[in-house]
Write a protein that holds these residues in place. Sequence first.
Motif, mmCIF file in Angstrom:
data_model
loop_
_atom_site.group_PDB
_atom_site.id
_atom_site.type_symbol
_atom_site.label_atom_id
_atom_site.label_comp_id
_atom_site.label_asym_id
_atom_site.label_seq_id
_atom_site.Cartn_x
_atom_site.Cartn_y
_atom_site.Cartn_z
ATOM 1 N N ALA A 1 -11.723 2.994 2.586
ATOM 2 C CA ALA A 1 -11.328 1.824 3.381
ATOM 3 C C ALA A 1 -10.798 2.240 4.750
ATOM 4 C CB ALA A 1 -10.284 1.000 2.626
ATOM 5 N N VAL A 2 -10.171 3.410 4.831
ATOM 6 C CA VAL A 2 -9.740 3.928 6.134
ATOM 7 C C VAL A 2 -10.958 4.117 7.036
ATOM 8 C CG1 VAL A 2 -8.688 5.887 7.334
ATOM 9 C CG2 VAL A 2 -7.698 5.066 5.183
ATOM 10 N N GLU B 1 -15.734 2.570 -7.570
ATOM 11 C CA GLU B 1 -14.951 1.780 -6.621
ATOM 12 C C GLU B 1 -15.363 2.067 -5.185
ATOM 13 O OE1 GLU B 1 -10.674 3.666 -6.219
ATOM 14 O OE2 GLU B 1 -11.405 3.898 -8.268
ATOM 15 N N LEU C 1 -7.473 -3.718 -5.029
ATOM 16 C CA LEU C 1 -7.569 -4.229 -3.656
ATOM 17 C C LEU C 1 -8.769 -5.156 -3.500
ATOM 18 C CD1 LEU C 1 -6.673 -0.952 -1.718
ATOM 19 C CD2 LEU C 1 -5.243 -2.980 -2.001
ATOM 20 N N ARG C 2 -9.913 -4.724 -4.042
ATOM 21 C CA ARG C 2 -11.115 -5.572 -3.970
ATOM 22 C C ARG C 2 -10.863 -6.914 -4.656
ATOM 23 N NH1 ARG C 2 -16.159 -4.284 -6.574
ATOM 24 N NH2 ARG C 2 -17.417 -5.188 -4.907
ATOM 25 N N VAL D 1 -6.587 1.189 6.250
ATOM 26 C CA VAL D 1 -7.069 0.610 4.987
ATOM 27 C C VAL D 1 -7.082 -0.915 5.099
ATOM 28 C CG1 VAL D 1 -6.592 0.315 2.523
ATOM 29 C CG2 VAL D 1 -6.268 2.562 3.599
ATOM 30 N N LEU E 1 0.828 -1.211 0.000
ATOM 31 C CA LEU E 1 0.000 0.000 0.000
ATOM 32 C C LEU E 1 0.857 1.253 0.000
ATOM 33 C CD1 LEU E 1 -2.867 -0.763 2.546
ATOM 34 C CD2 LEU E 1 -2.991 -0.745 0.063
ATOM 35 N N VAL F 1 0.237 -0.736 -4.865
ATOM 36 C CA VAL F 1 -1.177 -0.803 -5.228
ATOM 37 C C VAL F 1 -1.907 0.317 -4.510
ATOM 38 C CG1 VAL F 1 -3.305 -2.150 -5.115
ATOM 39 C CG2 VAL F 1 -1.125 -3.304 -5.522
ATOM 40 N N GLU F 2 -2.578 1.167 -5.273
ATOM 41 C CA GLU F 2 -3.334 2.246 -4.645
ATOM 42 C C GLU F 2 -4.822 2.147 -4.920
ATOM 43 O OE1 GLU F 2 -0.938 5.670 -6.241
ATOM 44 O OE2 GLU F 2 -1.159 6.288 -4.160
ATOM 45 N N ASP F 3 -5.173 1.561 -6.047
ATOM 46 C CA ASP F 3 -6.560 1.667 -6.475
ATOM 47 C C ASP F 3 -7.439 0.611 -5.808
ATOM 48 O OD1 ASP F 3 -5.111 -0.216 -8.236
ATOM 49 O OD2 ASP F 3 -7.112 -0.495 -9.075
ATOM 50 N N VAL F 4 -8.626 1.039 -5.446
ATOM 51 C CA VAL F 4 -9.568 0.163 -4.749
ATOM 52 C C VAL F 4 -9.979 -1.046 -5.598
ATOM 53 C CG1 VAL F 4 -11.860 0.043 -3.671
ATOM 54 C CG2 VAL F 4 -10.382 2.022 -3.262
ATOM 55 N N PRO F 5 -10.192 -0.908 -6.914
ATOM 56 C CA PRO F 5 -10.569 -2.108 -7.676
ATOM 57 C C PRO F 5 -9.538 -3.230 -7.564
ATOM 58 C CG PRO F 5 -11.099 -0.145 -8.929
ATOM 59 C CD PRO F 5 -10.331 0.318 -7.715
ATOM 60 N N GLN G 1 -9.243 5.148 -1.824
ATOM 61 C CA GLN G 1 -8.714 4.274 -0.782
ATOM 62 C C GLN G 1 -9.090 4.756 0.625
ATOM 63 O OE1 GLN G 1 -4.467 3.698 0.489
ATOM 64 N NE2 GLN G 1 -4.407 2.407 -1.327
ATOM 65 N N GLY H 1 -9.777 -2.071 7.345
ATOM 66 C CA GLY H 1 -11.075 -1.942 6.679
ATOM 67 C C GLY H 1 -11.327 -3.086 5.715
ATOM 68 N N LEU H 2 -10.293 -3.473 4.967
ATOM 69 C CA LEU H 2 -10.456 -4.573 4.016
ATOM 70 C C LEU H 2 -10.595 -5.907 4.756
ATOM 71 C CD1 LEU H 2 -7.824 -3.323 1.422
ATOM 72 C CD2 LEU H 2 -10.308 -3.385 1.100
ATOM 73 N N ALA I 1 -15.094 -0.217 11.880
ATOM 74 C CA ALA I 1 -15.038 -1.601 12.364
ATOM 75 C C ALA I 1 -14.265 -1.696 13.672
ATOM 76 C CB ALA I 1 -14.397 -2.501 11.304
ATOM 77 N N ILE J 1 -13.885 2.716 6.800
ATOM 78 C CA ILE J 1 -14.468 1.412 7.142
ATOM 79 C C ILE J 1 -13.644 0.752 8.243
ATOM 80 C CG2 ILE J 1 -14.951 -0.915 6.279
ATOM 81 C CD1 ILE J 1 -15.511 0.397 3.519
ATOM 82 N N GLY J 2 -12.314 0.845 8.129
ATOM 83 C CA GLY J 2 -11.446 0.257 9.153
ATOM 84 C C GLY J 2 -11.682 0.870 10.519
ATOM 85 N N LEU J 3 -11.851 2.178 10.562
ATOM 86 C CA LEU J 3 -12.095 2.850 11.843
ATOM 87 C C LEU J 3 -13.485 2.509 12.371
ATOM 88 C CD1 LEU J 3 -10.444 6.258 10.910
ATOM 89 C CD2 LEU J 3 -9.561 4.577 12.545
#
Lengths: 407, 407
Positions: B193-194, B215, A170-171, A194, A155, A164-168, B190, A197-198, B200, B196-198
């Motif tokens: 996702a930060v 995305e 990562l998903r 991040v 990241l 890798v920066e893009d959400v697609p 991205q 969250g994932l 969660a 979402i992580g917080l």
Amino acid sequence: MSVARLPIDIDFSARSQDRAFFCHDGTQIYLIHLIVTVYQENQENLRPIQGRNMTQTIRLPGLADVHTHLRVPGGEHKEDFQTGTAAALAGGVTTVLAMPNTTPPLATETAIAAAYQQAQADTRCQLGLFAGASPAHVDELPRLAPYAVALKIYLNDTFGTLRVEDVPTLRACFQTWPLDKPIAMHAEKQSVAVGIGLAATYNRHVHFCHISRREEIELIADAKMRGLPVTCEVTPHHLFMDVNDAARLGSLADMRPLLGTPDDVAALWEHLNDTVDCVATDHAPHTLAEKRSATPPPGVVGLETSLGLMLTAVSHNRLTLDRLIELMATAPRRLYHLPEQPDTWVDVVLEPTIVRNEALFTKCGWTPFDGVEVAGRVERVTLYGQVVFENGRLLAQPGSGEVIPEM
Amino acid sequence: MSVARLPIDIDFSARSQDRAFFCHDGTQIYLIHLIVTVYQENQENLRPIQGRNMTQTIRLPGLADVHTHLRVPGGEHKEDFQTGTAAALAGGVTTVLAMPNTTPPLATETAIAAAYQQAQADTRCQLGLFAGASPAHVDELPRLAPYAVALKIYLNDTFGTLRVEDVPTLRACFQTWPLDKPIAMHAEKQSVAVGIGLAATYNRHVHFCHISRREEIELIADAKMRGLPVTCEVTPHHLFMDVNDAARLGSLADMRPLLGTPDDVAALWEHLNDTVDCVATDHAPHTLAEKRSATPPPGVVGLETSLGLMLTAVSHNRLTLDRLIELMATAPRRLYHLPEQPDTWVDVVLEPTIVRNEALFTKCGWTPFDGVEVAGRVERVTLYGQVVFENGRLLAQPGSGEVIPEM
């Protein structure tokens, strides 16, 4: 505790002996404290001769280092699978996992298959590869998986081109990478959130590499307290060096993540006995010429100094030997689902030992810990019943090790 | 459905009438389709006269716009609480929440207390303030809370100086902001996702503002499917404009987040009936002079066009009127724990209406939707039983509204 007959060597040439043996039978550790005093003969008034410092020997399980850069392909002038696994054995490490930010990166089936084959020819111990996530080749991930122990996602900036920066992307990683193989992340600062969250969104294990900052370890502690499926590692260099060393050593101590402040280092030690899951070296060889060039690449080696440094911490009561074994052997094997290594152990002499560049097996030939005294040295490594390293001599042949997963 | 007697006006001067009434009694919506045909007299062979398009009138609950910039303090030359809440009522919005990225920002007790007092003097409707998270004043958060409906955290670049990047500030926000007040985030790509992580890690509600990318909405959909406590809003401008409009309008359509690709816009529409929780405008007034300057600030207004645009979408069967009411009234009130507004409703005429800059109440006096035809217009707004807006005339006095939470 069951009764076991242990072969204990007593050196009768010594005047006195005060030794503690840690014996590990795979499930439990036994401490045997042996005091032998040889009295002077021909004395009516027997009294002990003042003992000199006696060495202690302990036996550890084979260590697993889940974060190394063995530089194949593309960086063989500074490390390869033969020299990297030699350095591993010299450090008491019988399993290494190699990172994918090579040249080319292990992000395509072609590249990882070739690296796997090269590793089979060269490795002297148990060796596994990481597949690398990359936006350009994310569709290949399911085809990379058979060659890999785990997936690595960068990241943040690192050595190489795998960011890798893009959400697609990562998903796609979280949705297509096999569920039985972990995902490891290079995530610094906010990027740790991040990863959390994932992990939470896709309910799958994320392992954070080389956590180095107070804010990171505290956030991970919070996430673990919440029961989220995250784990983390710390490196010996982030435990034993800080920004002052970076200032002293210049580019020789340049690495990613950068060395932290004394407060960051203190936070890692505070969390070493709970939040931290394992110690891994991020062994990242570069030649001294490269490090002293105008554009020094980040990274330092660690395979041959990790155990000595952590034993120093044990001698300072910063963790127990039990905890060291958990951090350097049991936990990394559990987190990465590594196969057991029967009849494998490491005999370590607990005596002050100076780290010396000249003694290293890594091809790059230097460490930022050159000249530092650590609390022990690897005397002998036994792998699958064979002595593969003994008193500074490497006995394992290239290709005598195994690549995992088996194909 | 219970039987209700409804007063229905029939225009006997028209030759035929084809009208649908939506009636809303606070819990349910009733559709009454009325067809009245006036036959020509003195004809043995009676046949209907061809009808002209007839207007329809619907009654909606007072809308809530949870994302507006009313520019107090520091930007009163382009909006203030008097003009901003006038624009709100003109758009059928009876509750607005105002963002804290003002000058100075609402990140200190002094600033938010002053803004609260000014709002009490000026507001014409229900108005709440966001407190702003800032590294410099994070310790003040508990003291800001009594003045605020919610906390806003800017993870990404925006207008102003409230960006938060460091994990310690984020942790402090989640650990010290009162649990009964939401946390809203400006998070793009991205950074979602930060958030979402917080959410969660600290198991508390995070509301994502102005989600604009495929995305992002897909990641939020995944997190919601997992049951994580996140919600999100979309803006009408991200639903009705894309990069082509940005090219056409130049700085006049510059905003954060930037307008998306047609594929991004398609994704927002795909998720409008499930993942999206509410529609909010991100009403962000700047003068035309500012927008045409060498350094145009990002942002466009939205309070007076939001309902018309969404009604256009209803007329195109992209969502139902029920869903519009959920997105623009029921859900935002629920998410932000906004107090009920008894005897409050909005009468809307469903007829093609051209948006005109000249008709706007916002102080900045322009909208990127100038000249666009929308499917309805606000005829009358009744707030707590009082008619406060009718046929283009503003009837509510400054200070006649209420600031929430009550202090």
